[in-house]
Scaffold this motif. Structure first.
Motif, PDB file in Angstrom:
ATOM      1  N   HIS A   5      -8.664   2.328  11.145  1.00 55.62           N
ATOM      2  CA  HIS A   5      -8.830   1.090  10.385  1.00 55.62           C
ATOM      3  C   HIS A   5      -7.525   0.704   9.691  1.00 55.62           C
ATOM      4  N   VAL A   6      -6.820   1.706   9.156  1.00 51.89           N
ATOM      5  CA  VAL A   6      -5.527   1.440   8.514  1.00 51.89           C
ATOM      6  C   VAL A   6      -4.562   0.854   9.540  1.00 51.89           C
ATOM      7  N   THR A   7      -4.465   1.490  10.696  1.00 49.02           N
ATOM      8  CA  THR A   7      -3.563   1.014  11.746  1.00 49.02           C
ATOM      9  C   THR A   7      -3.912  -0.412  12.168  1.00 49.02           C
ATOM     10  N   ALA A   8      -5.194  -0.694  12.347  1.00 46.31           N
ATOM     11  CA  ALA A   8      -5.624  -2.035  12.768  1.00 46.31           C
ATOM     12  C   ALA A   8      -5.276  -3.082  11.712  1.00 46.31           C
ATOM     13  N   SER A  37       4.543   3.093   9.613  1.00 47.20           N
ATOM     14  CA  SER A  37       4.036   3.953  10.691  1.00 47.20           C
ATOM     15  C   SER A  37       3.483   3.145  11.863  1.00 47.20           C
ATOM     16  N   VAL A  38       3.396   1.821  11.713  1.00 42.99           N
ATOM     17  CA  VAL A  38       2.918   0.942  12.777  1.00 42.99           C
ATOM     18  C   VAL A  38       4.078   0.039  13.191  1.00 42.99           C
ATOM     19  N   ALA A  39       4.310  -0.043  14.495  1.00 45.35           N
ATOM     20  CA  ALA A  39       5.405  -0.876  15.001  1.00 45.35           C
ATOM     21  C   ALA A  39       5.260  -2.312  14.501  1.00 45.35           C
ATOM     22  N   LEU A 149      -6.440   6.121  -2.474  1.00 43.78           N
ATOM     23  CA  LEU A 149      -7.206   4.964  -2.922  1.00 43.78           C
ATOM     24  C   LEU A 149      -6.267   3.833  -3.341  1.00 43.78           C
ATOM     25  N   CYS A 150      -5.248   4.150  -4.124  1.00 41.59           N
ATOM     26  CA  CYS A 150      -4.288   3.119  -4.550  1.00 41.59           C
ATOM     27  C   CYS A 150      -3.587   2.499  -3.348  1.00 41.59           C
ATOM     28  N   GLY A 151      -3.193   3.327  -2.373  1.00 36.10           N
ATOM     29  CA  GLY A 151      -2.549   2.817  -1.167  1.00 36.10           C
ATOM     30  C   GLY A 151      -3.451   1.864  -0.402  1.00 36.10           C
ATOM     31  N   ALA A 152      -4.739   2.191  -0.329  1.00 35.16           N
ATOM     32  CA  ALA A 152      -5.698   1.314   0.368  1.00 35.16           C
ATOM     33  C   ALA A 152      -5.841  -0.013  -0.361  1.00 35.16           C
ATOM     34  N   ILE A 153      -5.866   0.010  -1.684  1.00 35.76           N
ATOM     35  CA  ILE A 153      -5.965  -1.240  -2.444  1.00 35.76           C
ATOM     36  C   ILE A 153      -4.701  -2.072  -2.249  1.00 35.76           C
ATOM     37  N   VAL A 154      -3.539  -1.424  -2.201  1.00 42.53           N
ATOM     38  CA  VAL A 154      -2.286  -2.141  -1.938  1.00 42.53           C
ATOM     39  C   VAL A 154      -2.362  -2.837  -0.578  1.00 42.53           C
TER      40      VAL A 154
END
Length: 183
Positions: A5-8, A37-39, A149-154
């Motif tokens: 999900h993060v990558t998408a 980490s994603v092109a 969690l903070c990274g996901a909110i960012v």
């Protein structure tokens, strides 16, 4: 939060027309790692700063804050990052999708610290912006979990700034909410 999900979501951010400067202190730096980490990061990220000390943050925004981990400081940081994004992109501002994004946070530490574990994440695009705030249940997560969690909110805030509807699911504990204030 699932890595797929993060990558998408990051791919959608890179595929948008947005260019951003990010400034993150205290927590949320995992979002920078996710973006790189994603092109396609070179299409999105103009600059990423981590002014971790109070002196470094004051120098970045041009003044001392009354409270470093606050909604107001997140807004000031996002506006400063936006100004930097305009300069680095060569944009005239309003006609381009240029974003300043910030995160200021106080999370679990190895020392006694008074106060709440909290984060404020803001974005500004020259016309509008938003700030996301959360108070985390202190002592119920390890530091790495609060960082995640903070990274996901960012990343969710950056998606919002880019006009992307999709969001990462947040691993919130009972009583925790993410408050969004539009400005």
């Amino acid at each position: 939060m699932n890595d797929r999900h993060v990558t998408a979501l990051v791919q959608q951010i890179h595929d948008s027309s947005a260019k951003a400067c990010l400034v993150i202190t205290g927590a949320g730096t995992s979002a920078i790692s996710a973006l790189f980490s994603v092109a396609g990061a070179s299409r999105t990220v103009l600059d990423a700063q981590i002014p971790y000390s109070s002196a470094a943050l004051a120098r970045y925004v041009g003044k001392e804050a009354e409270q470093h981990v606050s909604r107001n400081e997140a807004d000031v940081m996002a506006e400063t990052a936006y100004d930097r994004a305009v300069q680095l992109s060569g944009s005239k501002g309003a006609e381009d999708r240029v974003i300043g994004l910030s995160c200021t946070a106080a999370i679990a530490t190895d020392r006694l610290r008074r106060g709440e574990n909290r984060a404020h994440i803001g974005w500004h695009d020259g016309k509008r912006g938003a700030t996301y705030s959360i108070v985390m249940n202190k002592g119920e997560r390890e530091r790495a979990e609060e960082e995640k969690l903070c990274g996901a909110i960012v990343l969710n805030a950056l998606a919002d700034a880019c006009g992307i509807a999709e969001r990462l699911e947040l691993d919130l504990l009972d009583g925790e909410i993410v408050e969004r204030v539009v400005r």
